[in-house]
Structure formats: structure tokens, C-alpha cells
Design an enzyme around this catalytic site. Structure first.
Site, mmCIF file in Angstrom:
data_model
loop_
_atom_site.group_PDB
_atom_site.id
_atom_site.type_symbol
_atom_site.label_atom_id
_atom_site.label_comp_id
_atom_site.label_asym_id
_atom_site.label_seq_id
_atom_site.Cartn_x
_atom_site.Cartn_y
_atom_site.Cartn_z
ATOM 1 N N ASN A 94 -9.709 -0.792 0.299
ATOM 2 C CA ASN A 94 -8.876 -0.559 0.212
ATOM 3 C C ASN A 94 -7.911 -0.976 -1.460
ATOM 4 O O ASN A 94 -8.178 -2.262 -1.237
ATOM 5 C CB ASN A 94 -7.685 -1.350 1.741
ATOM 6 C CG ASN A 94 -6.490 -1.577 1.258
ATOM 7 O OD1 ASN A 94 -5.942 -0.539 0.896
ATOM 8 N ND2 ASN A 94 -6.166 -1.706 2.806
ATOM 9 N N HIS A 124 -3.829 6.538 4.056
ATOM 10 C CA HIS A 124 -3.913 5.440 2.676
ATOM 11 C C HIS A 124 -6.366 5.042 3.555
ATOM 12 O O HIS A 124 -5.456 5.449 5.019
ATOM 13 C CB HIS A 124 -2.710 4.383 3.550
ATOM 14 C CG HIS A 124 -3.388 3.131 3.105
ATOM 15 N ND1 HIS A 124 -3.743 2.977 1.709
ATOM 16 C CD2 HIS A 124 -3.352 2.140 3.851
ATOM 17 C CE1 HIS A 124 -4.302 1.832 1.396
ATOM 18 N NE2 HIS A 124 -3.814 1.283 2.633
ATOM 19 N N CYS A 152 1.285 -1.832 -0.081
ATOM 20 C CA CYS A 152 0.386 0.049 -0.245
ATOM 21 C C CYS A 152 1.293 1.474 -0.205
ATOM 22 O O CYS A 152 0.237 2.171 -0.865
ATOM 23 C CB CYS A 152 -0.700 -0.405 1.279
ATOM 24 S SG CYS A 152 -1.747 -1.706 1.461
HETATM 25 O O1 UT7 Z 1 -3.472 -1.841 4.099
HETATM 26 C C1 UT7 Z 1 -3.957 -2.527 5.531
HETATM 27 C C2 UT7 Z 1 -4.582 -3.849 4.966
HETATM 28 N N1 UT7 Z 1 -4.961 -4.194 6.020
HETATM 29 C C3 UT7 Z 1 -5.684 -3.471 6.393
HETATM 30 O O2 UT7 Z 1 -6.020 -2.296 6.556
HETATM 31 C C4 UT7 Z 1 -6.500 -4.173 7.572
HETATM 32 C C5 UT7 Z 1 -6.282 -3.393 9.739
HETATM 33 N N2 UT7 Z 1 -6.997 -4.196 10.488
HETATM 34 C C6 UT7 Z 1 -8.201 -3.821 10.092
HETATM 35 O O3 UT7 Z 1 -9.256 -2.935 9.567
HETATM 36 C C7 UT7 Z 1 -9.903 -4.892 11.281
HETATM 37 O O4 UT7 Z 1 -8.768 -5.120 11.970
HETATM 38 C C8 UT7 Z 1 -10.659 -5.471 11.069
HETATM 39 C C9 UT7 Z 1 -11.545 -4.696 9.909
HETATM 40 C C10 UT7 Z 1 -9.852 -6.161 10.252
HETATM 41 C C11 UT7 Z 1 -11.574 -5.901 11.838
HETATM 42 O O5 UT7 Z 1 -12.297 -5.541 12.209
HETATM 43 P P1 UT7 Z 1 -11.595 -5.815 13.494
HETATM 44 O O6 UT7 Z 1 -12.648 -4.958 14.784
HETATM 45 O O7 UT7 Z 1 -9.877 -5.996 14.507
HETATM 46 O O8 UT7 Z 1 -12.280 -7.378 14.344
HETATM 47 P P2 UT7 Z 1 -11.743 -8.573 14.963
HETATM 48 O O9 UT7 Z 1 -10.785 -9.538 13.263
HETATM 49 O O10 UT7 Z 1 -11.729 -8.309 15.990
HETATM 50 O O11 UT7 Z 1 -12.733 -9.156 14.853
HETATM 51 C C12 UT7 Z 1 -14.377 -9.227 15.629
HETATM 52 C C13 UT7 Z 1 -15.101 -10.268 15.466
HETATM 53 C C14 UT7 Z 1 -14.793 -12.244 15.146
HETATM 54 O O12 UT7 Z 1 -15.524 -12.550 15.263
HETATM 55 P P3 UT7 Z 1 -15.444 -13.174 17.369
HETATM 56 O O13 UT7 Z 1 -14.164 -13.767 17.502
HETATM 57 O O14 UT7 Z 1 -15.204 -12.206 17.935
HETATM 58 O O15 UT7 Z 1 -16.711 -14.074 17.146
HETATM 59 C C15 UT7 Z 1 -14.403 -12.161 13.834
HETATM 60 O O16 UT7 Z 1 -14.089 -13.890 13.041
HETATM 61 O O17 UT7 Z 1 -15.880 -10.636 13.703
HETATM 62 C C16 UT7 Z 1 -15.472 -11.401 12.653
HETATM 63 N N3 UT7 Z 1 -15.571 -10.810 12.070
HETATM 64 C C17 UT7 Z 1 -17.047 -10.730 10.611
HETATM 65 N N4 UT7 Z 1 -18.067 -10.785 10.937
HETATM 66 C C18 UT7 Z 1 -18.234 -10.037 9.704
HETATM 67 C C19 UT7 Z 1 -14.130 -10.714 10.844
HETATM 68 N N5 UT7 Z 1 -14.704 -10.349 9.166
HETATM 69 C C20 UT7 Z 1 -15.799 -10.554 9.537
HETATM 70 C C21 UT7 Z 1 -16.654 -9.646 9.154
HETATM 71 N N6 UT7 Z 1 -18.207 -10.403 8.677
HETATM 72 N N7 UT7 Z 1 -16.240 -9.891 7.774
#
Ligand code: UT7
Length: 336
Positions: free
Chosen positions: A293, A263, A113
Site C-alpha cells: 500500500n 486503491h 491514500c
Molecule cells: O489505506 C488504508 C490502509 N489500511 C488498510 O488497508 C488496512 C485494512 N485492513 C486490513 O487489511 C486487515 O484488517 C489486516 C490485513 C490489517 C489484518 O487482517 P485481519 O484478517 O483483519 O486480521 P486481524 O487484525 O483480525 O488479526 C488476526 C490475527 C491476530 O491474531 P489473534 O488475535 O487472532 O491471535 C493478529 O495478531 O492475525 C494476527 N496478525 C498477524 N499475524 C502474523 C496481525 N498481523 C499479523 C502479521 N503476521 N503481520
């Protein structure tokens, strides 16, 4: 004497096909509500069958060239930032060169990125060596081919797109009257990386660390792998940190900036970076809601759109900051 590098023209492009969150929730176990609240993304654009990375570059490059008033045959170097190019080799930049019908130095740049801001820094170095250079810096990604569409933790985040800028050391403003015309000074750029953190976000399928063998079945391990929570923390820390360093180097405070363009990965990351820098929300540019993204394309897509729509106007000083796999990060100060 330090050479001034100008951005003379900009271009950006996204493919026509849109996948919105509701359509995505028919493909994988997710919901519009989850994606909007966690990321701010409402939709993303994806390529049509047969549309490749150099096709996306060309759409942006044509606009940037038209805006700059510089002809394709005047371009001396092409730097194309991508992690989802047309082939393992040759470079996508050489494909673009062939499509433009020109010769000269052409290279791909892999900084995920952060690729476009890395590209600006490499171009400034080349310009110092060859002040007559006319450099096309492009960034394009087809991450829809790099995500596992069954992995909800990654597939909801990314989109396809491209951006381009034509750089020259000539102070003469272009007189094209194109809405993407610019005569913007790149005041300074700073780039950094910490390779020890590479395991937090990667895609290694088909390369020497993870070679394909004839007859292999493509599995989830062949697509983007990410530790989202860790990436989130690093993204906020590094983008805010390098922006502060660059501002200090130049003797600026946040009050010297009319706009901050982080970004476009996630509105919560964008907001946190703005808060750390003390930038009011109305000065922080956001378009991730419409594009997702787009990795290396995110910064030039934002720059081009903001210039074209008059959000960035002549006379404004803008801080761009980026973060990506590697981990890599960077910042650029541009006076439009
Ligand atoms: O250019 C750099 C590229 N990468 C990024 O920018 C990613 C940076 N990170 C993020 O933006 C965030 O960490 C995410 C958006 C990817 C995830 O958000 P989060 O608030 O950190 O969620 P999490 O990974 O802690 O997941 C929370 C819950 C989980 O369920 P449990 O374990 O609490 O039951 C996940 O399984 O949300 C679940 N989950 C989803 N649910 C519905 C993860 N992805 C999804 C989804 N839809 N797409």
C-alpha cells in the site's frame, strides 16, 4: 461551458530496494503465508538512506513531463499529495518546485491514500479559474519512515513510491510518443470525508496534538496507528458507495467501464469492491502484490503502470476509487 481537463502525461516510480515477505519475517513475527493470504502483498519497495519524498516525486514528475510534452517552466501549479513529506514545513511541493527550477503556486495536500484523487479535483477547480494553467499533480509517500517496524499489524502493509500527472485544458494530443503519454479526459471526480472516523487510522507524532519535547524518546505512539478490521469495512463500503454515486451522476453502469482501479491496499478489499460493483475480476486492476500500500501514490502508480503496459489503452473508460485516513474517499472517471 464546462472546461474539460486532460491528463497529458503520467509518471510513476518506486525505489530500488525491495523487502519481500520472507525478509520481513526475519524482522518481525510474521510469515509470507500470513501476509499473502490476508493482504495479497508479496513485497514492497523502500527508500534508500537519504532518499526523501521530493526525490520520489521528482522521478515521477520528470517522466510525466516528458510524456506530456510540457516543459517544466510551463507548469503553473504543483499539487503534491502526501502524508510523509520531506519536512513539517515548508511543503514538499515547494521542494519539488526548487528541484524543477520553476516558480508558481505550490502546495501539499493531506488526504492520505485519497490524496491523488483529491488532487485531481483541486486541479480541476484551479483549471476552471485559470484555463491556461498547466498543473503538475503528484503523490508520493515514504511510509517506511512512518511505520513501527516492530508492529506486525501495520509494517507488513505499506511501501514507498510516487506517481505524477500533468494536466492541461488543451485538447491537442501530445506527440511525444512516450509510453506514458495520454490525452485522457477527466470526466468527473467525487470526494468525501468523515472526520469523526479519524481515530481509526492516524499518525500524530510531532504535531500540535502530540508535540515533541527536547530529549523525548521516540516510542511506538509516534508511528502509524490503525484499527485494521474497521478500516477494512469502511474501505469496501466507501469505495463501492462513492463509485456507485459517481456512476449514477454520470448516467453510467459498470458495463460502461473497461477497467476498475481501486486503491491498492489489500487484494481482499480490492476484490470486495469489484464484487460490490459487479465488475468481473479481469476488469479489476491489481498491483498491490508488488508494491504494498503506497498510500497517496497507489492510484497514480496503478494508472501509470497500466497505461505503460497497455492494460489501459486509448478509448477505454476507467473508474478509479480510493480510500484513506481521515477517513477520506473518492472516485474519478477517466476516458483514455
Ligand atoms: O489505506 C488504508 C490502509 N489500511 C488498510 O488497508 C488496512 C485494512 N485492513 C486490513 O487489511 C486487515 O484488517 C489486516 C490485513 C490489517 C489484518 O487482517 P485481519 O484478517 O483483519 O486480521 P486481524 O487484525 O483480525 O488479526 C488476526 C490475527 C491476530 O491474531 P489473534 O488475535 O487472532 O491471535 C493478529 O495478531 O492475525 C494476527 N496478525 C498477524 N499475524 C502474523 C496481525 N498481523 C499479523 C502479521 N503476521 N503481520
Amino acid at each position: 461551458m464546462k472546461l474539460t481537463t486532460y491528463i497529458k502525461g503520467l509518471g510513476y516510480y518506486v525505489p530500488e530496494r525491495i523487502i519481500d515477505n520472507n525478509e520481513l519475517s526475519t524482522m518481525v513475527d510474521t510469515s509470507d503465508e500470513w501476509i499473502r493470504t490476508r493482504t495479497g502483498i508479496e513485497q514492497r519497495h523502500v527508500v534508500a538512506p537519504g532518499q526523501n519524498c521530493s526525490d520520489l516525486v521528482m522521478e515521477s514528475a520528470k517522466k510525466a513531463l516528458a510524456a506530456s510534452g510540457i516543459k517544466p517552466e510551463e507548469i503553473t501549479h504543483i499539487i503534491n499529495a502526501t502524508v510523509s513529506g520531506d519536512d513539517a514545513f515548508p511543503s514538499t511541493a515547494t521542494r519539488v518546485q526548487a528541484k524543477l527550477g520553476i516558480t508558481g503556486m505550490a502546495l501539499d495536500l493531506s488526504a492520505a491514500c485519497s490524496g491523488f484523487i483529491y488532487g485531481l479535483q483541486v486541479a480541476r477547480g484551479l483549471m476552471a479559474l485559470e484555463p491556461e494553467a498547466k498543473i503538475l499533480v503528484t503523490a508520493a509517500e515514504v511510509l517506511s519512515n512512518r511505520v513501527n517496524w516492530k508492529d506486525r499489524s501495520t509494517c507488513v502493509l505499506f511501501g514507498d513510491g510516487s506517481g505524477a500527472a500533468v494536466l492541461s485544458a488543451s485538447p491537442t494530443p501530445p506527440a511525444t510518443g512516450h509510453p506514458l503519454m495520454a490525452n485522457a479526459v477527466i470526466e468527473d471526480v467525487m470526494c468525501n470525508a468523515d472526520g469523526k472516523t479519524g481515530h481509526l487510522l492516524y499518525c500524530n507524532g510531532g504535531c500540535s496534538d502530540f508535540p515533541y519535547k527536547l530529549g523525548d524518546i521516540v516510542g511506538p505512539e509516534n508511528f502509524i496507528q490503525m484499527n485494521g478490521r474497521e478500516i477494512f469495512k469502511y474501505a469496501v463500503r466507501t469505495m463501492a458507495g462513492i463509485s456507485q454515486q459517481l456512476m449514477e451522476k454520470l448516467g453510467y453502469t459498470i458495463n460502461d467501464f473497461d477497467m476498475v482501479v481501486p486503491h491498492q491496499a489489500n487484494t481482499r478489499i480490492i476484490q470486495a469492491v469489484g464484487d460490490r460493483l459487479g465488475a468481473p475480476a479481469e476488469k479489476v486492476f491489481v498491483n498491490v502484490n508488488r508494491y504494498g500500500n503506497t498510500s497517496a501514490a497507489s492510484i497514480p502508480l496503478a494508472m501509470g503502470e497500466a497505461v505503460e503496459t497497455g492494460v489501459i489503452k486509448p478509448g477505454m473508460r476507467v473508474l478509479f476509487t480510493t480510500f484513506g485516513a481521515g477517513l477520506t474517499w473518492g472516485a474519478a472517471v477517466v476516458k483514455f
